[in-house]
Write a protein that holds these residues in place. Structure first.
Motif, short mmCIF file in Angstrom:
data_model
loop_
_atom_site.label_atom_id
_atom_site.label_comp_id
_atom_site.label_asym_id
_atom_site.label_seq_id
_atom_site.Cartn_x
_atom_site.Cartn_y
_atom_site.Cartn_z
N ALA A 184 0.86 -1.18 0.00
CA ALA A 184 0.00 0.00 0.00
C ALA A 184 0.90 1.23 0.00
CB ALA A 184 -0.90 -0.01 1.22
N ILE A 185 0.72 2.03 -0.98
CA ILE A 185 1.55 3.22 -1.09
C ILE A 185 0.77 4.39 -0.51
CG2 ILE A 185 2.68 4.79 -2.70
CD1 ILE A 185 3.00 2.39 -4.58
N ALA A 186 1.35 5.00 0.47
CA ALA A 186 0.69 6.14 1.11
C ALA A 186 0.75 7.33 0.15
CB ALA A 186 1.38 6.48 2.41
N LYS A 187 -0.41 7.93 -0.04
CA LYS A 187 -0.45 9.10 -0.89
C LYS A 187 0.02 10.30 -0.08
CE LYS A 187 -4.13 7.57 -3.92
NZ LYS A 187 -5.47 7.86 -4.44
N VAL A 188 0.95 10.96 -0.60
CA VAL A 188 1.47 12.14 0.06
C VAL A 188 0.63 13.32 -0.40
CG1 VAL A 188 3.48 13.62 0.38
CG2 VAL A 188 3.77 11.15 0.12
N ALA A 189 0.04 13.99 0.57
CA ALA A 189 -0.80 15.14 0.23
C ALA A 189 0.07 16.24 -0.34
CB ALA A 189 -1.53 15.63 1.48
N ALA A 190 -0.42 16.78 -1.40
CA ALA A 190 0.30 17.90 -2.00
C ALA A 190 0.20 19.09 -1.06
CB ALA A 190 -0.31 18.24 -3.36
N PRO A 191 1.25 19.80 -0.91
CA PRO A 191 1.19 20.96 -0.02
C PRO A 191 0.18 21.98 -0.56
CG PRO A 191 3.22 20.99 -1.29
CD PRO A 191 2.55 19.67 -1.57
#
Length: 196
Positions: free
Chosen positions: A62-69
């Motif tokens: 599961a790849i954690a989605k990094v929230a765009a700043p």
């Protein structure tokens, strides 16, 4: 891996197997000789079959989605205001505020129970922090009328019960007259029981 081990074990067991063939007999034991079997062709060694290599695949991670700043606004700005004038409740208040960069300025006002208007003007910035100035102004007309206090509920007075007069009922055959029964000889009581 387990499948490879099972296949290898089966191949080793087949290669080391010994065929027991009947021989000329066992004369010392008094057993008759068994008939001879026909000769078998010579066995040639066969190389183990080449199986395709199995590649192990790991379950997908599961790849954690990094929230765009969030986009950075170096000079944020907004402005809002509202007014409330409710004549039925006497609620009168207002507020207005605006921001330009890191400086916020605003004011709000309300009518207090004693009839004065409280006005608060404020400024907030990173250098001086939050600073407010509070003023009170009398207003000409009191905005909220006092509510009368009720100390106790009014006593309930009962009005006399007026019964409808009906003619006297004569006794039915086999039943005594109402006036003959103890406690029911009064016409108003009988009228209140038998009303139409």
């Amino acid at each position: 891996m387990v499948q490879k081990l099972i296949i290898l074990s089966a191949l080793v067991a087949a290669a080391s197997a010994v065929a027991v063939l009947p021989g000329p007999g066992y004369p010392g034991l008094g057993l008759p000789a068994l008939p001879a079997l026909p000769a078998l062709p010579a066995l040639t060694k066969i190389a183990a079959p080449v199986l395709p290599a199995y590649t192990k695949y790991a379950a997908p991670l599961a790849i954690a989605k990094v929230a765009a700043p969030e986009p950075y606004d170096p000079n944020p700005q907004y402005s809002f205001s509202y007014d409330v004038h409710d004549g039925s409740t006497g609620d009168v208040k207002s507020q207005q505020e605006q921001r330009s960069g890191d400086v916020v300025q605003g004011a709000y006002s309300l009518i207090e129970p004693d009839g004065t208007r409280r006005i608060v003007e404020y400024v907030a910035d990173p250098v001086h922090g939050f600073n407010a100035v509070v003023r009170r102004e009398p207003i000409a007309v009191k905005a909220v009328a006092p509510v009368a206090k009720i100390l106790a509920p009014a006593p309930l007075l009962s009005a006399p019960v007026l019964a409808k007069a009906i003619p006297a009922i004569s006794a039915l055959p086999g039943l005594p007259a109402l006036s003959a029964l103890p406690g029911l000889g009064h016409a108003p009581l009988a009228a209140s029981i038998y009303h139409g």
